[in-house]
Design an enzyme around this catalytic site. Structure first.
Site, PDB file in Angstrom:
ATOM      1  N   CYS A  25      38.363  55.826  38.792  1.00 34.37           N
ATOM      2  CA  CYS A  25      39.088  56.234  39.989  1.00 34.37           C
ATOM      3  C   CYS A  25      38.946  55.164  41.077  1.00 34.37           C
ATOM      4  CB  CYS A  25      38.564  57.570  40.501  1.00 34.37           C
ATOM      5  SG  CYS A  25      39.489  58.202  41.926  1.00 34.37           S
ATOM      6  N   CYS A  79      34.680  57.914  47.145  1.00 39.76           N
ATOM      7  CA  CYS A  79      33.925  59.126  47.479  1.00 39.76           C
ATOM      8  C   CYS A  79      32.436  58.894  47.206  1.00 39.76           C
ATOM      9  CB  CYS A  79      34.435  60.311  46.664  1.00 39.76           C
ATOM     10  SG  CYS A  79      36.216  60.581  46.825  1.00 39.76           S
ATOM     11  N   CYS A 105      30.699  60.664  44.087  1.00 40.31           N
ATOM     12  CA  CYS A 105      31.368  60.744  42.793  1.00 40.31           C
ATOM     13  C   CYS A 105      30.983  59.652  41.801  1.00 40.31           C
ATOM     14  CB  CYS A 105      32.881  60.748  42.995  1.00 40.31           C
ATOM     15  SG  CYS A 105      33.793  61.089  41.462  1.00 40.31           S
ATOM     16  N   CYS A 161      40.192  74.842  34.134  1.00 40.19           N
ATOM     17  CA  CYS A 161      40.570  73.914  35.196  1.00 40.19           C
ATOM     18  C   CYS A 161      40.495  72.501  34.651  1.00 40.19           C
ATOM     19  CB  CYS A 161      39.650  74.065  36.406  1.00 40.19           C
ATOM     20  SG  CYS A 161      40.160  73.024  37.797  1.00 40.19           S
ATOM     21  N   CYS A 191      44.286  75.940  35.921  1.00 45.05           N
ATOM     22  CA  CYS A 191      44.110  75.276  37.207  1.00 45.05           C
ATOM     23  C   CYS A 191      44.065  73.775  36.957  1.00 45.05           C
ATOM     24  CB  CYS A 191      42.807  75.739  37.872  1.00 45.05           C
ATOM     25  SG  CYS A 191      42.449  74.933  39.459  1.00 45.05           S
ATOM     26  N   CYS A 207      43.116  76.573  45.438  1.00 46.92           N
ATOM     27  CA  CYS A 207      41.664  76.565  45.270  1.00 46.92           C
ATOM     28  C   CYS A 207      41.148  75.384  46.088  1.00 46.92           C
ATOM     29  CB  CYS A 207      41.299  76.415  43.796  1.00 46.92           C
ATOM     30  SG  CYS A 207      39.516  76.306  43.476  1.00 46.92           S
ATOM     31  N   ARG A 241      33.518  80.587  44.637  1.00 50.94           N
ATOM     32  CA  ARG A 241      33.084  80.014  43.360  1.00 50.94           C
ATOM     33  C   ARG A 241      31.747  79.284  43.505  1.00 50.94           C
ATOM     34  NH1 ARG A 241      37.088  80.704  39.915  1.00 50.94           N
ATOM     35  NH2 ARG A 241      39.154  81.127  40.769  1.00 50.94           N
TER      36      ARG A 241
END
Length: 365
Positions: free
Chosen positions: A54, A58, A61, A98, A130, A190, A262
């Site tokens: 990616c 972040c 991450c 998901c 999801c 979500c 969640r």
């Protein structure tokens, strides 16, 4: 019934968050029982359909290409592979799958078309589907809805103020714009965040202000405890105290009474007693399976033992909302627009992110 509000202030939420714990638990549990069955918890499976590489920075991450972690990347999974994983998840008790892809944003083309086929395949298994794929446009959201998507996950991560200290490659408003694009369809939202990144209680309240003032509020909100990953800028953060998780879950339940809260990343660090307190405080969903994208997660058999001990039952699919219909690609009324939206790149520098990037470059040689 608890009155739904979309005008919470940071001061009001902080006052709730800082209540004496027993008082906070009682209030949250009372609201939870008015809105939900306290003995039913949804079990979801999170599947990384494309891992690593990616372009974002972040700080939490492991999938950011600029950091050196032990995560093994993989290209986009095939439709058959995803359907097989979904079947295994269904057999183990999950009602929702998901799918997560390590993308900054969705790009029109063969890979997105492949994801749409995954959505169609899982919806036909009578499971909620999801996706979390990064930023999406309104047309892309509509195409996902047409394929049978039940929910789209796009976390705000933290307050708008603290967000700038964790991520520099995208803007907070882009997160809100993506949620707004999803809201223009029948797909549910979500959205939640992460605690334990060095933020203050004020930042946690700020994130809940951003979420609770959305109208309508998100149908589900993941509360993640940071799992520090070696090689990332936040690798040295101390684990979140269980009391912080309990307070965050309880406060979320009070300000968002109808939302499914969640209990997400970080459960491997929690005892069964700690998780039970979170369920009592209003959490009514978990992710099952040995991984949450790239971080460890409790074994599904251990979760089922915990459910049995606590008298909890897995939630059936489509309890909150009817199953969406699937429109086959050949019958689609929507066209690929080949959009190239200019999502924000703020451009500021975050010292710890830059240091982790330089360290990663040295280790990669």
């Amino acid at each position: 019934m608890s009155k739904m509000r979309n005008d919470w202030t940071k001061e009001e939420i902080l006052e709730i968050y800082n209540k004496p714990l027993m008082e906070l638990l009682y209030e949250a549990a009372t609201i939870h029982r008015k809105q939900h069955d306290p003995n039913v918890v949804q079990v979801s499976t999170l599947l990384s359909i494309k891992t690593g590489g990616c372009s974002e920075d972040c700080g939490y991450c492991a999938q950011a290409a600029r950091y050196h972690t032990d995560i093994e990347g993989n290209d986009l999974m095939s439709v058959d592979q995803v359907k097989a994983e979904a079947l295994r998840a269904k057999e183990s008790g999950s009602s929702r799958v998901c799918m997560g892809a390590a993308w900054r944003n969705v790009k029109d083309g063969p890979q997105f078309d492949q994801v749409l086929e995954m959505v169609r395949g899982i919806n036909k298994l009578e499971m909620e589907v999801c996706c979390t794929l990064g930023m999406i446009t309104e047309n892309q959201a509509k195409r996902l809805a047409e394929a049978g998507l039940y929910a789209y996950n796009h976390n705000l991560d933290s307050s708008e103020e603290y967000y700038k200290k964790v991520i520099s490659t995208r803007g907070y408003q882009d997160r809100l714009d993506t949620i707004d694009n999803v809201r223009k369809t029948s797909v549910t939202v979500c959205s939640g965040g992460i605690i334990g990144m060095g933020e203050s209680a004020e930042d946690r309240a700020g994130m809940l202000v951003a979420l609770s003032t959305l109208n309508p509020q998100p149908e589900s909100t993941p509360i993640n405890a940071l799992v520090p990953v070696e090689g990332t800028p936040l690798e040295d953060q101390k684990p979140v105290e269980i009391w912080d998780m309990v307070r965050m879950v309880a406060t979320t339940r009070i300000v968002m009474p109808e939302t499914q809260v969640r209990l997400s990343a970080g459960r491997t660090q929690m005892s069964r007693e700690g998780q039970a307190m979170c369920f009592f405080a209003g959490a009514n969903s978990i992710f099952a399976g040995d991984k949450l994208l790239t971080t460890p997660n409790p074994d599904v058999n251990e979760d089922m033992k915990m459910f049995k001990m606590l008298g909890l039952k897995p939630q059936k699919p489509f309890t909150k909302k009817m199953q969406p219909e699937t429109v086959e690609a050949i019958d689609s009324m929507l066209e690929t627009l080949g959009e190239k939206p200019k999502w924000t790149r703020p451009g500021h520098k975050i010292d710890r992110n830059e240091a982790a990037k330089q360290k990663g470059q040295m280790l990669k040689g």
